[in-house]
Motif scaffolding. Sequence first.
Motif, mmCIF file in Angstrom:
data_model
loop_
_atom_site.group_PDB
_atom_site.id
_atom_site.type_symbol
_atom_site.label_atom_id
_atom_site.label_comp_id
_atom_site.label_asym_id
_atom_site.label_seq_id
_atom_site.Cartn_x
_atom_site.Cartn_y
_atom_site.Cartn_z
ATOM 1 N N VAL A 43 0.832 -1.198 0.000
ATOM 2 C CA VAL A 43 0.000 0.000 0.000
ATOM 3 C C VAL A 43 0.872 1.254 0.000
ATOM 4 O O VAL A 43 0.636 2.193 -0.758
ATOM 5 N N ALA A 47 0.985 4.059 -2.953
ATOM 6 C CA ALA A 47 0.600 5.418 -2.583
ATOM 7 C C ALA A 47 1.718 6.423 -2.836
ATOM 8 O O ALA A 47 1.451 7.613 -3.035
ATOM 9 N N SER A 102 -8.305 5.032 7.113
ATOM 10 C CA SER A 102 -8.573 5.286 5.696
ATOM 11 C C SER A 102 -7.389 4.931 4.828
ATOM 12 O O SER A 102 -7.539 4.699 3.632
ATOM 13 N N GLY A 103 -6.196 4.892 5.413
ATOM 14 C CA GLY A 103 -5.005 4.575 4.641
ATOM 15 C C GLY A 103 -4.213 5.817 4.290
ATOM 16 O O GLY A 103 -4.601 6.939 4.613
ATOM 17 N N GLN A 105 -2.384 8.931 2.277
ATOM 18 C CA GLN A 105 -2.748 9.901 1.253
ATOM 19 C C GLN A 105 -1.526 10.168 0.373
ATOM 20 O O GLN A 105 -0.446 10.449 0.884
ATOM 21 N N THR A 112 -7.961 10.085 -3.181
ATOM 22 C CA THR A 112 -8.299 10.219 -1.767
ATOM 23 C C THR A 112 -8.579 8.833 -1.205
ATOM 24 O O THR A 112 -9.422 8.103 -1.746
ATOM 25 N N SER A 113 -7.880 8.477 -0.140
ATOM 26 C CA SER A 113 -8.066 7.147 0.438
ATOM 27 C C SER A 113 -9.476 6.986 0.988
ATOM 28 O O SER A 113 -10.037 7.903 1.597
ATOM 29 N N LEU A 116 -8.841 1.208 4.632
ATOM 30 C CA LEU A 116 -7.728 0.263 4.674
ATOM 31 C C LEU A 116 -8.061 -0.845 5.641
ATOM 32 O O LEU A 116 -8.459 -0.591 6.783
ATOM 33 N N TRP A 121 -7.166 -2.076 0.206
ATOM 34 C CA TRP A 121 -7.052 -0.613 0.265
ATOM 35 C C TRP A 121 -7.760 -0.064 -0.952
ATOM 36 O O TRP A 121 -7.617 -0.588 -2.057
ATOM 37 N N ALA A 123 -8.949 3.738 -2.954
ATOM 38 C CA ALA A 123 -8.837 5.193 -3.044
ATOM 39 C C ALA A 123 -9.657 5.654 -4.238
ATOM 40 O O ALA A 123 -9.797 4.941 -5.234
#
Length: 204
Positions: A43, A47, A102-103, A105, A112-113, A116, A121, A123
């Motif tokens: 992840v 990201a 949310s995970g 950014q 936008t996440s 998670l 995951w 977004a």
Amino acid sequence: MRLPNSAHTSRPWRIHELTRDFRLEDVWALPTAGGRDDFPRLVQLIASFDPLRSSSAAIRTLFAIRRRVGELLGLDDPEAGLGSRVPRLRDRLPADLRDGPSGPQSEVLPFTSLYLTEDEWAAEIANRTVHGVLHLGWVPDDVGGYRGQMAVLVKRNGLLGAAYMAAITPFRHLIVYPRMLRGIERQWRCTIAPLEPLQFRPDL
């Protein structure tokens, strides 16, 4: 390697609850063999991806062109984004996902996440052409380990969105994703020290 859509739809992913009105564009097997607990590392890797700093000149060029076209046509103006042109999918989250992490950014990509979990995951992104979702999953492989799996889901914005997706799909399939996945594989294999693990805390 591109996978059949069933590789995504057959799994009990939580993303299915949120994207019933989205179209599944494609599914990819990621060259990221690992253990059960390596998903947070993947992840973070995805990201942190910066297409304008990719080792592939083709990817850098295509994303630079897309950015310039977006600026000229106003494709990525704030009023065309999440919470403006389209509602945020985060508003659809069930309580357990909404209250969870949310995970990460991305500092570069306009995603936008959403949420998670230990093996998912998601977004989202929105502009004048599409409302899209990037979904990562961590799935068992054939040798007793795990690997990443990526799915792209899209809701087109009328004729503009349909024309946009038709125009970019050949580039996505033939240039962007194959080269991007090779880059991910190199980064995954060359990472000596593990990335700082994500903590599954509600305040993330």
